[in-house]
Write an enzyme that holds these catalytic residues in place. Structure first.
Site, short mmCIF file in Angstrom:
data_model
loop_
_atom_site.label_atom_id
_atom_site.label_comp_id
_atom_site.label_asym_id
_atom_site.label_seq_id
_atom_site.Cartn_x
_atom_site.Cartn_y
_atom_site.Cartn_z
N VAL A 59 64.56 71.24 99.61
CA VAL A 59 64.25 71.64 100.98
C VAL A 59 64.27 70.44 101.92
O VAL A 59 64.80 70.50 103.04
CB VAL A 59 62.88 72.35 101.04
CG1 VAL A 59 62.51 72.67 102.48
CG2 VAL A 59 62.92 73.62 100.20
N ALA A 60 63.71 69.33 101.47
CA ALA A 60 63.64 68.14 102.32
C ALA A 60 65.02 67.54 102.58
O ALA A 60 65.24 66.92 103.63
CB ALA A 60 62.74 67.10 101.65
N GLU B 172 67.99 70.49 108.66
CA GLU B 172 67.82 71.76 109.37
C GLU B 172 68.38 71.74 110.78
O GLU B 172 68.90 72.75 111.29
CB GLU B 172 66.32 72.13 109.45
CG GLU B 172 65.68 72.44 108.10
CD GLU B 172 65.08 71.20 107.46
OE1 GLU B 172 65.40 70.09 107.95
OE2 GLU B 172 64.33 71.33 106.48
N ASP C 207 104.06 76.11 129.13
CA ASP C 207 105.13 76.83 129.82
C ASP C 207 105.36 76.18 131.18
O ASP C 207 104.43 75.62 131.77
CB ASP C 207 104.73 78.30 129.98
CG ASP C 207 105.78 79.09 130.75
OD1 ASP C 207 106.97 78.86 130.51
OD2 ASP C 207 105.39 79.92 131.58
#
Length: 554
Positions: free
Chosen positions: A284-285, A289, A331
């Site tokens: 998790v660390a 995040e 174009d």
């Protein structure tokens, strides 16, 4: 089997065309048209892979980094870390919401742009002309075309009256094409040479005519282009590839390290549950995040700045892709240029350049520019018509005169329409004193052959110079009559004329084009111009915007 079945529509004569389309000069019957509409569908360009709202929302959560964050949130929840779980989920939710709002707005804007099409069409059904929704057109319908109309479907023309069509959306050619109803036998002609056809999305600039609908919806030439654009392979941007690689590598390294920590703890005799929780906490660390949110917010800010510059971003990752661009292909007509013919050079009867103003409002050249055209005025007061004639009309305004006032002062009483054989058109006008003036406009060769003696060498020198600059050249001549001649045949009217001048017109580049080319090169981007126009004209535009420099003569 008949060879007619293997021919293109432009190669068929009108009887074979009517047989193939099961139609006639009276058009389709209303009942048969309804049946064919059920068979072929509406005359609309469809988006074959249109994304729903749910698909747009789902795509915001498909990248590996988001999946890794969701796994981290799930593990935090299992460990009872509700605060961490809430924070991670909020980051994921806000990240997806920002991306979704940006892409949803872009999709809505694109949908609105797709509605810009011809809403109504005049067709002949059951022998009677009627106005219907352009979406209800079917192959075989006999469609009427008038000046200023947008062609709503592909047509094989069966009748033309000095009809000219602006085909720049398909071919890039800024000069309107003169159309014919004659059968063309040659196989494999490019679109620009199929002069008995009119295509969806092009615009009638001059004259009028009619034709049988040969294709509708996605079967039209513009529909085929739309299909190619819509079915192109979807590829990931450099940023998406790098983020996916970071997510995979991070997941792999984290799992390996956690495994090492877990095994090392067990070898030291630590409690199994303690080491498992430690390893999971490390997972998790190790997850960044904030990274997806930071990336999405940065892209959203970039998209907002681009919107302020009139650029529509359909998908957020495209913002970063622009920063990785090495080539830009553009174009010419309507993008690098104004898509509006402009008089670049004007010479009088003495072949002196007319730069600011003419001697007086009765000057023959001024009157020829103002009167010898079929320009009309729209409801909001803007002139419209053939691009070249519009350029001449606006040149009169630039010289300080009102062409509409001149038209009222010299009303048109007759005309000899333009034809490809004569390469000229003439109009007759009543003067305030009661005389009749004839103004002739056309190619230099055609007009000069109809004139009395004049300085041909000086004229040819001007023509050569303007042709070298890629300009479209027109010559002007006039004649005076005491009354309207009884015989208005071109052979009788267009002879012994007085030469009065030359004009050279070009679709000029936008003012910002040269700046954009310079900025591209300063940023290390190579700009490329794509056009179906004449090489001389293309080279002229490229040189003026700094895209290309002619080699010096040795």
């Amino acid at each position: 089997m008949s060879n007619e079945n293997f021919k293109e529509f432009y190669q068929l004569d009108l009887s074979a065309l009517a047989e193939k389309l099961k139609t006639s000069s009276a058009g389709l019957s209303r009942g048969f048209a309804a049946e064919r509409l059920q068979e072929v569908g509406f005359n609309q360009l469809r988006e074959e892979r249109k994304r729903s709202v749910w698909q747009m929302a789902y795509e915001q959560y498909r990248n590996p980094m988001i999946i890794l964050l969701l796994i981290a949130a799930f593990i935090s929840w299992l460990l009872g870390e509700l605060k961490d779980t809430f924070v991670i989920l909020m980051i994921v939710l806000l990240n997806g919401l920002i991306g979704f709002i940006q892409e949803y707005r872009a999709e809505k804007a694109l949908s609105a742009l797709k509605q810009l099409a011809a809403p109504f069409a005049t067709v002949r059904r059951g022998g009677q002309f009627q106005q219907i929704s352009a979406a209800e057109l079917v192959p075989g319908d006999l469609l009427s075309l008038d000046s200023g109309a947008i062609v709503p479907a592909d047509l094989r023309l069966n009748e033309v009256h000095a009809l000219k069509v602006d085909e720049s959306p398909l071919t890039g050619e800024s000069i309107a094409i003169e159309k014919t109803a004659e059968t063309l036998d040659q196989a494999g002609l490019p679109l620009s040479d199929r002069r008995n056809m009119a295509y969806r999305g092009t615009r009638v600039t001059y004259g009028h005519g009619s034709g049988f609908v040969t294709a509708t919806g996605m079967n039209t030439e513009i529909g085929k282009i739309a299909h190619l654009l819509d079915t192109t392979e979807k590829i990931k941007t450099p940023l998406q590839k790098r983020l996916a690689r970071v997510g995979r590598n991070l997941a792999l390294v984290t799992l390996v390290l956690c495994g090492i920590v877990f095994i090392a703890g067990l070898l030291r005799g630590e409690d199994t549950m303690v080491m498992f929780l430690t390893a999971v906490s490390l997972v998790v660390a190790a997850v960044p995040e904030a990274l997806p949110a930071v990336v999405t917010i940065s892209l959203a800010l970039g998209a907002r700045k681009l919107v302020q510059q009139n650029s529509l971003i359909r998908r957020l990752p495209a913002v970063e892709t622009l920063g990785s661009t090495t080539y830009i292909c553009s174009d010419k007509t309507g993008t690098l240029t104004l898509n509006q013919m402009t008089v670049e050079a004007l010479f009088n009867a003495e072949f002196e350049r007319v730069d600011s103003s003419l001697p007086d409002r009765d000057d023959p050249l001024l009157l020829a520019l103002a009167l010898n055209n079929d320009i009309r005025i729209s409801e909001n007061g803007d002139p419209f018509g053939d691009p070249t004639e519009l350029a001449l009309y606006l040149k009169v305004r630039q010289l300080g005169y009102d062409p509409q006032q001149l038209k009222e002062q010299y009303p048109r009483i007759a005309e000899i329409p333009f034809s490809s054989e004569r390469q000229a058109m003439s109009t007759l006008h009543r003067t305030p004193s009661g005389d009749v003036l004839l103004f002739c406009k056309g190619s230099f060769e055609a007009v000069s052959d109809r004139c009395q003696k004049f300085n041909r060498l000086a004229a040819e020198s001007c023509v050569t110079t303007m042709a070298g600059d890629g300009l479209r050249i027109l010559a002007f001549a006039w004649s005076r009559f005491k009354k309207v001649p009884k015989d208005l045949q071109a052979l009788e009217m267009e002879k012994d004329l007085h030469f009065i001048g030359l004009s050279g017109a070009l679709d000029p580049p936008r003012e910002e084009s040269a700046v954009a080319v310079r900025q591209c090169r300063e940023a290390g981007i190579t700009p490329v111009m794509i056009t179906g126009d004449h090489p001389l004209t293309a080279a002229r535009i490229a040189a003026r915007i700094g895209l290309w420099a002619p080699l010096p003569l040795v």
